[in-house]
Design an enzyme around this catalytic site. Sequence first.
Site, PDB file in Angstrom:
ATOM      1  N   ASP A 115       0.823  -1.221   0.000  1.00 38.24           N
ATOM      2  CA  ASP A 115       0.000   0.000   0.000  1.00 38.24           C
ATOM      3  C   ASP A 115       0.858   1.273   0.000  1.00 38.24           C
ATOM      4  O   ASP A 115       0.576   2.209  -0.741  1.00 38.24           O
ATOM      5  CB  ASP A 115      -1.012  -0.001   1.158  1.00 38.24           C
ATOM      6  CG  ASP A 115      -0.391  -0.206   2.529  1.00 38.24           C
ATOM      7  OD1 ASP A 115       0.810  -0.568   2.600  1.00 38.24           O
ATOM      8  OD2 ASP A 115      -1.093  -0.024   3.536  1.00 38.24           O
ATOM      9  N   GLY A 175      -6.617  -7.167  18.006  1.00 43.81           N
ATOM     10  CA  GLY A 175      -5.208  -7.548  17.999  1.00 43.81           C
ATOM     11  C   GLY A 175      -4.870  -8.694  17.074  1.00 43.81           C
ATOM     12  O   GLY A 175      -3.714  -9.103  16.982  1.00 43.81           O
ATOM     13  N   ASP A 211      -7.807  -0.722   5.004  1.00 44.26           N
ATOM     14  CA  ASP A 211      -8.686  -1.303   6.023  1.00 44.26           C
ATOM     15  C   ASP A 211     -10.087  -0.711   5.946  1.00 44.26           C
ATOM     16  O   ASP A 211     -11.088  -1.436   5.937  1.00 44.26           O
ATOM     17  CB  ASP A 211      -8.105  -1.064   7.423  1.00 44.26           C
ATOM     18  CG  ASP A 211      -6.763  -1.751   7.604  1.00 44.26           C
ATOM     19  OD1 ASP A 211      -6.411  -2.589   6.755  1.00 44.26           O
ATOM     20  OD2 ASP A 211      -6.064  -1.441   8.579  1.00 44.26           O
TER      21      ASP A 211
END
Length: 393
Positions: free
Chosen positions: A45, A129, A179
């Site tokens: 990215d 996480g 995301d």
Amino acid sequence: MLTTEINIVEGIKDKYAAKFGPETLDTARIFRSPGRINLIGEHTDYNNGFVLPASVDKAVYFIVSPREDNQVILYAADLDETYSFTLDDLSKPAQSWAHYQIGIVDQLHKNGYKIGGFQTTFGGNVPVGAGLSSSAALECCLLFALNEIFELGLDRFSIVKMSQKAENEYVGVQCGIMDQFASAFGKEESVIRLDCRSLEYQYFPFPMQDYLLVLCDTSVKHSLASSEYNTRRLECEKGTAILKKYNPAIESLRDASPELVEAHKDELGEVVYRRCKFMTEEIERVQVACDLLVDGNLADFGKKMYETHDGLQHEYEVSCPELDFLVDQTRGNGSVLGARMMGGGFGGCTINLVENSAVDDFEESMKKAYLDQYHIDLPCYRVKITDGTGEIK
């Protein structure tokens, strides 16, 4: 809605009613935003390359209703914690979980959008996480909800960009756009090829009748992660600067080829050469992987996943012993088409493409091997590819 989702939503509704009174459910609306996985295209990215994410059936849910005043009341159902603030005071609280929500309100203010007060209860089943990006799901879900409730007229693309900016500017995490994009734009049984330079995107089929994606969570996070991440970015920039001398059109490693990297191996130096080799190959690998999906060739797609892991382990050097161990356990297992580490590295999950009929045996053998080796219970998450952010009617 699946039974699991119904149970989660009903649980959050019960907590909302207990917090704000059952009568307020009449004006409340329910929204959902999923976590995400990335099939191939790691660290590409920030090199303006391609990524191949998808949204999954682990999600964040918000129940939101407007208020008559300018107060905002956030109730985190999973933590059983509340934070309240007014729309004219967006200062950072000690409770770090509230930063994501206040960051969204902050973005609306900065962009000139007017909202009223609101109250919300939120929760979900995105494991924190594990690298499924629960923060992006939180941001997209709340912004989508406020857009609907206060009729702000934002399109999905604006929601994605403002959610990313909330994380960059208010939370202080310099994440890319993948995301939030995957969370908002997800589509059932499809992966999204996102061009991180132009933000053009295309869906590719990822049929899941015969295979399931299983995430194996190392439960470790090595302290190297953030410092090494910054180092990798600098190494890629150094490589770009050297290669640009031979082709002025090169602005990032997206514009270079593995052949050009090979031709200037000595000048790049051993470390930067390896970083550039992996990166240029990985950007090409995403393209090849998409062609394989069009052909319905999941077996060769799985081989590309292994290639990505090997590159991340040996050339980009962002793996760790636990991740390598889990991937090595799958090699030679005929029911596993592909496996690799997923995410920034130095911990988190491996993603595994496993035959449906073999998933129980796969999880059992992986859990046993990991417990024997590291004395850690291995969490495994089965995920299906689902639609992105939306309202639950």
